[in-house]
Enzyme design. Structure first.
Site, PDB file in Angstrom:
ATOM      1  CE  LYS A  24      -3.393   2.489   2.809  1.00  0.00           C
ATOM      2  NZ  LYS A  24      -4.262   2.425   3.997  1.00  0.00           N
ATOM      3  CG  ASP A  57      -7.591   8.616   5.041  1.00  0.00           C
ATOM      4  OD1 ASP A  57      -7.349   7.495   4.567  1.00  0.00           O
ATOM      5  OD2 ASP A  57      -6.690   9.438   5.332  1.00  0.00           O
ATOM      6  CB  CYS A 110      -3.028   5.079  -0.369  1.00  0.00           C
ATOM      7  SG  CYS A 110      -3.717   5.877   1.099  1.00  0.00           S
ATOM      8  CG  ASP A 117      -0.630   6.681   2.782  1.00  0.00           C
ATOM      9  OD1 ASP A 117      -1.207   7.515   2.073  1.00  0.00           O
ATOM     10  OD2 ASP A 117      -0.980   6.418   3.959  1.00  0.00           O
TER      11      ASP A 117
HETATM   12  C1  DGJ Z   1      -3.349   7.666   5.412  1.00  0.00           C
HETATM   13  C2  DGJ Z   1      -4.087   6.532   4.748  1.00  0.00           C
HETATM   14  O1  DGJ Z   1      -5.089   7.016   3.934  1.00  0.00           O
HETATM   15  C3  DGJ Z   1      -4.613   5.608   5.851  1.00  0.00           C
HETATM   16  O2  DGJ Z   1      -5.383   4.586   5.279  1.00  0.00           O
HETATM   17  C4  DGJ Z   1      -3.463   5.064   6.622  1.00  0.00           C
HETATM   18  O3  DGJ Z   1      -2.672   4.269   5.791  1.00  0.00           O
HETATM   19  C5  DGJ Z   1      -2.644   6.207   7.205  1.00  0.00           C
HETATM   20  N1  DGJ Z   1      -2.268   7.147   6.197  1.00  0.00           N
HETATM   21  C6  DGJ Z   1      -1.408   5.674   7.895  1.00  0.00           C
HETATM   22  O4  DGJ Z   1      -0.583   6.654   8.339  1.00  0.00           O
END
Ligand code: DGJ
Length: 716
Positions: A465, A535, A513, A467
């Site tokens: 994932k 989120d 993400c 981010d």
């Molecule tokens: C932001 C993401 O959108 C969340 O799902 C999660 O992964 C957090 N960051 C973790 O810091």
């Protein structure tokens, strides 16, 4: 007259897609099954958009392109002629596709047609400035229902010049008034809010200046004229494959010409092209549907599944995922994650993902980003035993990373403070206590590729994932010959890391993400398998977010979790409602399974089993948005499988008043004469004809607030 059929698409689904050229009238016809685009060279040798819209197959109908006559000294011909890719120069006053500035201050650029070439399903048209050897190649590629445009600017002169605006292309509507624009805006945790408004004379700007696609707006549009509805009427649409600063300019000129110019955002733009250098622009995809907004979305979804998503139509269905972030936040350790993994596996989860907190000194969001080594206090035995246990339970393992970021409180930053984007001697503004590594620097790019490659090579990781939790600020690149190139080079480096990683680890899947939906576009979607939608996982809010998302992007890549209540806005909707909302994309569970009751667990098992029965239809079928959360108390979406054998209806009730029953829901996309078996979520069954289901409708019997149901419809 002679006419050359120059290229046809090999795809059987797109047999009617072809490029032809009429040499006598200097016209190119670019046709898909659902649209025709005609380009022509006029008597002044300018490339014009002749037509874009519903298919017109008789080429003889189109005369050669001709400029529009001058009307007054204030309305010269060039400003009224629908040029396909206008430079800024001569007597042109509207948004240019290309604007340059030469070293001596000369900024005039007048592009005329030079030549064309054809290769397979692609057309390239070359333009050239009337004076200098500045060339522009316009690329056109036919897809199923979609035409792709992009451009490349070449400096073939002996002097450098600066590009101030470089657009991928221009989409011109048929002349006329009364057009309406559909687009989304939003913010963190409230992405993809749909807007529809009339287009008036002047310009409407949709854009990002944040370095990434952004939560605020998304790079696509739909334009319609007249009485267009969800399933009826004409819709022109377009989407940029751009994950950096982008801009769409929707412009209506005083001559009732509506055009959308899209590409790099000219804000803080300045690319210096030395002799021999070139600049390429991101792809700008466009198409047309006469089946309303729903038809336009379905065309886009099909095109994405066939031509954008990694692996194309062969790629596997998205598995059911568990992510422990909302359950444990930064407090991850081996026993805790193993316990959650056991519970997730028992529910039927197929992919177990540990989120933030597993590395460096990452106990909260103040430290650790950049130090991608396993935190030995939390995982004294490293990650191997946990991964082995996850695999033993029959699940794949996934890991969260935020590669582009660094906390000032990290070993990486202490060793390389010069790796972050910054303006020398100026403040380095933090957001979530983090700074952005300048990926445009080769050593930074290699560091990031290196640690991701190491993780993927060391551990049995099926899924990252990826981010990205902040926007650019102080986008400086000290020492670079051209600091403004950071806007483009950063994104190209991001793409390059993803491409190399996928090439080296073909089984690896990636979730894009950015603090929820901050980086969702057709550029990143070429390189990731799903995207984190928002989120905000509160199911009722999600219906709005998911609706906006679905206008442009296919359900398959829409990551959607079931989480605990009360959620971020304090609302508590029933677990069944939460599941049915999340099952309309790539289903994930983000709840704390340790807190679930036996009844919750039993319901979750049932819903996950149902998801596996219907996910092929949801992820690869045709979506019909039947009742919108923006306008209706009852909200409904229907999916129909590619072969028409299965359909699934999801229906939700928001706020029942006066004990009024929910109205019957009229289905779409079924065969009127066929008979279908209906399986309601509550066990009820029925057998009804397609005609009845579409014309009379399905009685879903939703009574109270946040009541919900699904109906699986199988053709007999
Ligand atoms: C932001 C993401 O959108 C969340 O799902 C999660 O992964 C957090 N960051 C973790 O810091």
């Amino acid at each position: 007259m002679f006419r050359i059929v120059l290229a046809t698409l090999a795809l059987s689904a797109a047999l009617s897609a072809q490029i032809t050229f009429n040499a006598e009238r200097k016209l190119w016809f670019l046709s898909t099954a659902t649209s025709t685009c005609v380009l022509g060279v006029n008597e002044r040798n300018e490339l014009q958009t002749v037509y874009w819209g519903a298919p017109i197959t008789r080429e003889a109908d189109f005369p050669a392109a001709h400029s529009t006559p001058e009307r007054s000294s204030f309305d010269p011909s060039e400003t009224r002629t629908r040029e396909e890719y206008p430079g800024w120069g001569g007597r042109r006053f509207f948004e240019p596709a290309l604007k340059i500035s030469r070293a001596d201050g000369d900024r005039d650029l007048v592009l005329k047609y030079a030549s064309y070439t054809i290769a397979n399903d692609s057309l390239t048209i070359h333009l050239k400035d009337i004076h200098d050897d500045i060339g522009v190649s316009l690329f056109y590629k036919l897809h199923d229902g979609v035409l792709e445009k992009s451009s490349k600017i070449d400096n073939n002169t002996h002097q450098e010049f600066t590009i101030e605006s470089a657009q991928s292309g221009v989409w011109s509507m048929p002349p006329g008034d009364g057009y309406k624009l559909t687009y989304v805006s939003g913010r963190w945790a409230a992405e993809s809010q749909l807007h529809q408004e009339p287009i008036h004379p002047g310009m409407k700007i949709l854009e990002s200046r944040r370095g990434t696609t952004s939560h605020n707006m998304n790079p696509w549009f739909m334009i319609d004229q007249g009485e267009t509805t969800e399933e009826h009427g004409n819709v022109w649409f377009g989407a940029l494959g751009s994950s950096g600063n982008w801009r769409l300019t929707v412009e209506e000129t005083p001559y009732q010409e509506v055009r959308v110019t899209g590409g790099y955002n000219p804000f803080d733009f300045g690319i210096v092209l030395k002799p021999g250098e070139s600049l390429s622009t991101p792809p700008f995809y466009g198409g047309f549907s006469d089946r309303g907004y729903g038809g336009a979305s379905r065309t886009l979804h099909r095109f994405e599944r066939e031509a954008i998503f990694p692996g194309g139509v062969q790629s596997r269905l998205r598995p059911v995922l568990y992510n422990s972030w909302e359950a444990t936040t930064f407090h991850v350790d081996e026993p805790g994650q193993k316990a959650l993994a056991a519970k997730a596996a028992a529910l039927g989860v197929e992919l177990f993902v540990i989120d933030d907190g597993w590395f460096g000194a990452r106990n909260d969001d103040h430290a650790g980003l950049g130090d991608w080594v396993v935190n030995k206090k939390k995982f004294p035995n490293d990650l191997q035993p946990l991964i082995a246990e996850v695999n033993r339970l029959g699940m794949d393992f996934g890991l969260w990373v935020e590669p582009e970021m660094v906390n000032p409180n990290s070993d990486l930053y202490r060793a390389h403070p010069d790796w972050v984007m910054n303006f020398t001697g100026r403040p380095r503004s933090e957001l979530r206590n983090q700074l952005i590594l300048n990926l445009a620097k080769p050593e930074v790019k290699e560091y990031i590729f290196g640690f991701l490659d190491r993780l993927a090579s060391t551990y049995n990781i099926r899924y990252f994932k990826w981010d990205m939790n902040r926007s650019f600020s102080e986008p400086g690149w000290p020492g670079a010959a051209n600091q403004k190139a950071i806007w483009i080079d950063y994104v190209l480096a991001y793409y390059d890391i993803l491409d190399r990683l996928r090439a080296k680890h073909p089984k690896l899947e990636i979730e894009g993400c950015s603090g929820g939906g901050g980086r969702i576009d057709l550029g990143v979607l070429k390189r990731v398998d799903e995207v984190w939608t928002s989120d905000n996982t509160e199911a009722f809010d999600r219906l709005r977010i998911q609706e906006g998302f679905s206008y442009a992007y296919a359900p398959k890549v829409m990551s959607a979790w079931v989480t605990d209540v009360p959620n971020m806005n304090g609302r508590s909707v029933p677990l069944q409602f939460r599941f049915l909302v999340a099952m309309q994309g790539a289903l994930g569970i983000g709840a704390n399974l340790n807190r679930w009751s036996e009844a919750d667990t039993a319901l979750a098992k049932k819903m996950i089993a149902l998801d596996k029965e219907i996910r092929q239809t949801v992820q690869t079928g045709a979506l019909y948005r039947l009742l919108s959360p923006r306008t209706s108390d009852v909200i409904a979406n229907q999916y129909v499988s590619g072969d028409g054998r299965q359909s699934v209806l999801f229906a939700f009730r928001h706020a029942q008043q006066f004990d009024l029953p929910a109205e019957a829901i009229h289905l779409e996309g079924l065969a009127p004469q066929a008979v279908y078996g209906l399986q309601y979520l509550n066990g009820r069954t029925a057998e009804l004809s397609g005609a009845y289901l579409m014309r009379h409708g399905v009685d879903v019997n939703l009574r109270g607030d946040y009541d919900s149901t699904s109906v699986v419809i199988t053709r007999r």
